[in-house]
Design an enzyme around this catalytic site. Structure first.
Site, mmCIF file in Angstrom:
data_model
loop_
_atom_site.group_PDB
_atom_site.id
_atom_site.type_symbol
_atom_site.label_atom_id
_atom_site.label_comp_id
_atom_site.label_asym_id
_atom_site.label_seq_id
_atom_site.Cartn_x
_atom_site.Cartn_y
_atom_site.Cartn_z
ATOM 1 N N LYS A 121 0.605 -1.380 0.244
ATOM 2 C CA LYS A 121 -0.044 0.229 0.012
ATOM 3 C C LYS A 121 0.564 1.500 -0.200
ATOM 4 C CE LYS A 121 -4.041 2.062 2.815
ATOM 5 N NZ LYS A 121 -4.680 1.729 4.161
ATOM 6 N N SER A 200 -10.255 2.231 2.971
ATOM 7 C CA SER A 200 -8.407 2.943 2.379
ATOM 8 C C SER A 200 -7.249 1.762 1.701
ATOM 9 C CB SER A 200 -7.533 3.536 3.183
ATOM 10 O OG SER A 200 -7.276 2.759 4.139
ATOM 11 N N SER A 224 -9.801 -0.925 7.202
ATOM 12 C CA SER A 224 -9.273 -0.507 5.595
ATOM 13 C C SER A 224 -8.318 -1.703 6.000
ATOM 14 C CB SER A 224 -7.942 0.602 6.065
ATOM 15 O OG SER A 224 -9.463 2.009 6.323
#
Length: 320
Positions: A121, A200, A224
């Site tokens: 990420k 996210s 998330s």
């Protein structure tokens, strides 16, 4: 999006491995790689193969880390224009794969993550590809390996690419869209492109669901990791706070933030979790984990669980 394609570099490194450290294996031609549908390389079904299966294939000279990394780089190039799951590829990914193949040829492997391509990420920093958190404000930032990235490198993993995310991990507006960032655009759900990828860590979820890497790192403050995992049909683990260091990860909440593995199987999530843990002097929250970290989380897996679940499904269907 920053997705450089270094064909000459890839070809040169692939030649190096096939000529020197490939142990009799040749590098697959890009035209032979599956671009759509059920992905496979060297006859290995990547939709179903676990990290342990891939390690077995590499150990028996059916596959190299270079071939696996080339496959995923090619698949990112082909599918990402629709998915927007990846913000940037690591220009040194193939070099890391070469070194893994050399370690294998010289019997110096670092563990089950050695040679396995990983998606991070993009709020997790690396020295090659700086973390932007999806914001153009950080495009000029200087990169430095997060503690968890150091752990992955020490385990031999290949840092493949950075995943798109909700900009600033969605800590920017009550009306923001899950999976949208100014740097990466709108992440799309691989199952239905106009549906919400959720959370996210949406790029990590969509990227693993679409087979753009073997496993991924997500981060969670509140949902998330678990939400994009559920929405994209994969496995995600939000560990106990302090099990994985947060140093080098763009923060939101000191009481809730943690990184965690995202994978296609519980086995892969457990293998990856084993390589991420460790006490970090720069993250006081990890101090409490000292003495409580398992060296191998796969030993907690129930080998018979899947069989029992299948039996229950058969019994339920029979009753209907």
């Amino acid at each position: 999006m920053r997705i450089p394609v270094h064909r000459a570099t890839l070809a040169a490194m692939a030649f190096l491995v096939s000529a020197g450290a490939g142990a009799g294996t040749t590098v697959a031609d890009p035209s032979d790689r599956a671009r759509h549908g059920n992905p496979s390389v060297r006859g290995i079904d990547l939709e179903r193969a676990t990290i342990l299966d891939l390690q077995d294939a590499m150990q028996h000279h059916r596959l190299t880390s270079v071939e696996l990394t080339l496959f995923y780089l090619d698949r990112i190039e082909d599918l990402n224009p629709e998915l927007h799951a990846v913000i940037a590829t690591n220009p040194l990914a193939i070099v890391e794969a070469v070194f893994s193949d050399i370690r294998r040829a010289t019997h110096d492997l670092r563990g089950p993550m050695d040679g396995i391509p990983v998606l991070l990420k993009d709020n997790v920093d690396t020295r090659e590809v700086r973390a932007t958190a999806g914001s153009e404000a950080l495009l000029g930032a200087r990169g430095k390996d997060a503690f968890l990235v150091k752990r992955l490198r020490s385990a031999g993993a290949v840092i493949l690419a950075k995943a798109n995310l909700s900009e600033w991990a969605n800590f920017r507006s009550f009306l923001s869209s899950s999976g949208w960032s100014g740097v990466g655009g709108q992440t799309n759900n691989p199952y239905v492109l106009d549906r919400n990828p959720c959370g996210s860590s949406s790029g990590s979820g969509a990227g693993i669901s679409a087979n753009l890497a073997v496993v991924a790192i997500g981060t969670e403050t509140d949902g998330s990791i678990v939400c994009p995992s559920g929405q994209n049909g994969i496995v995600g683990i939000k560990p106990t706070l302090g099990l994985i260091s947060r140093t080098g990860v763009v923060p939101i909440s000191a009481e809730q933030d943690t990184a965690g593995p995202m994978a296609r199987s519980v086995t892969d999530a457990a293998v990856m979790l084993s390589s991420l843990t460790g006490v970090d002097p720069d993250d006081p929250a990890t101090a409490a984990s000292a003495g409580h970290i398992a060296r191998d989380y796969t030993r907690f897996l129930d080998r018979h669980c899947a069989a029992r679940q299948a039996d229950r499904r058969v019994a339920r269907d029979h009753r209907r």
